[in-house]
Design a protein around this motif. Structure first.
Motif, PDB file in Angstrom:
ATOM      1  N   ASP A  69      -7.892  -3.349  -1.029  1.00 11.81           N
ATOM      2  CA  ASP A  69      -7.605  -2.460   0.107  1.00 11.81           C
ATOM      3  C   ASP A  69      -8.627  -1.352   0.240  1.00 11.81           C
ATOM      4  OD1 ASP A  69      -5.353  -3.820   0.916  1.00 11.81           O
ATOM      5  OD2 ASP A  69      -3.991  -2.568  -0.246  1.00 11.81           O
ATOM      6  N   ILE A  70      -8.973  -1.084   1.486  1.00  9.93           N
ATOM      7  CA  ILE A  70      -9.776   0.082   1.843  1.00  9.93           C
ATOM      8  C   ILE A  70      -8.993   0.810   2.921  1.00  9.93           C
ATOM      9  CG2 ILE A  70     -11.923   0.933   2.844  1.00  9.93           C
ATOM     10  CD1 ILE A  70     -13.267  -1.641   1.881  1.00  9.93           C
ATOM     11  N   LEU A  71      -8.738   2.084   2.696  1.00  7.88           N
ATOM     12  CA  LEU A  71      -8.054   2.916   3.677  1.00  7.88           C
ATOM     13  C   LEU A  71      -9.069   3.909   4.220  1.00  7.88           C
ATOM     14  CD1 LEU A  71      -6.050   2.547   0.965  1.00  7.88           C
ATOM     15  CD2 LEU A  71      -4.470   3.430   2.641  1.00  7.88           C
ATOM     16  N   PHE A  72      -9.004   4.162   5.521  1.00  8.55           N
ATOM     17  CA  PHE A  72      -9.924   5.153   6.074  1.00  8.55           C
ATOM     18  C   PHE A  72      -9.296   5.889   7.243  1.00  8.55           C
ATOM     19  CE2 PHE A  72     -10.939   1.324   8.505  1.00  8.55           C
ATOM     20  CZ  PHE A  72     -11.092   1.789   9.798  1.00  8.55           C
ATOM     21  N   SER A  73      -9.816   7.062   7.464  1.00  3.63           N
ATOM     22  CA  SER A  73      -9.434   7.863   8.615  1.00  3.63           C
ATOM     23  C   SER A  73     -10.663   8.654   9.043  1.00  3.63           C
ATOM     24  CB  SER A  73      -8.275   8.801   8.284  1.00  3.63           C
ATOM     25  OG  SER A  73      -8.630   9.668   7.245  1.00  3.63           O
ATOM     26  N   PHE A  74     -10.639   9.134  10.265  1.00  4.25           N
ATOM     27  CA  PHE A  74     -11.758   9.946  10.727  1.00  4.25           C
ATOM     28  C   PHE A  74     -11.301  10.943  11.769  1.00  4.25           C
ATOM     29  CE2 PHE A  74     -11.934   5.918  13.108  1.00  4.25           C
ATOM     30  CZ  PHE A  74     -11.868   6.367  14.415  1.00  4.25           C
ATOM     31  N   PHE A  75     -12.126  11.959  11.925  1.00  7.36           N
ATOM     32  CA  PHE A  75     -11.922  13.003  12.917  1.00  7.36           C
ATOM     33  C   PHE A  75     -13.205  13.156  13.702  1.00  7.36           C
ATOM     34  CE2 PHE A  75      -9.170  14.058   9.349  1.00  7.36           C
ATOM     35  CZ  PHE A  75      -7.958  14.197   9.991  1.00  7.36           C
TER      36      PHE A  75
END
Length: 86
Positions: A69-75
């Motif tokens: 798993d790779i989790l990511f978020s961005f702004f």
């Protein structure tokens, strides 16, 4: 990079939008991503990429590559260099 690009498009961002990217993954994947940090930054138009503890990180997206798993978020970083939530 493709998954981040797809999520950017899904969120209505355009190529010129600069982001701050946060990634949570295991140590082996992190090492591989860190070796390619400049490529990842260029492809995603991220001026900042940080790695977080996968147990504590808030992710907007989850992908799995070879059962990892790779989790990511961005702004979005606006013209005043301030972070805007999407």
């Amino acid at each position: 990079a493709r998954h981040v690009q797809a999520e950017r498009k899904k969120q209505g961002l355009v190529k010129s939008n600069v982001i701050s990217l946060s990634i949570s993954c295991d140590e082996k994947l992190r090492a591989m991503l860190e070796q390619n940090i400049h490529f990842l930054s260029e492809r995603t138009n991220a001026n900042n990429i940080s790695f977080t503890d996968s147990k504590k990180g808030e992710a907007s997206s989850r992908i799995s590559i070879k059962n990892r798993d790779i989790l990511f978020s961005f702004f979005v970083i606006n013209k005043e260099h301030r972070i805007e939530k999407i």
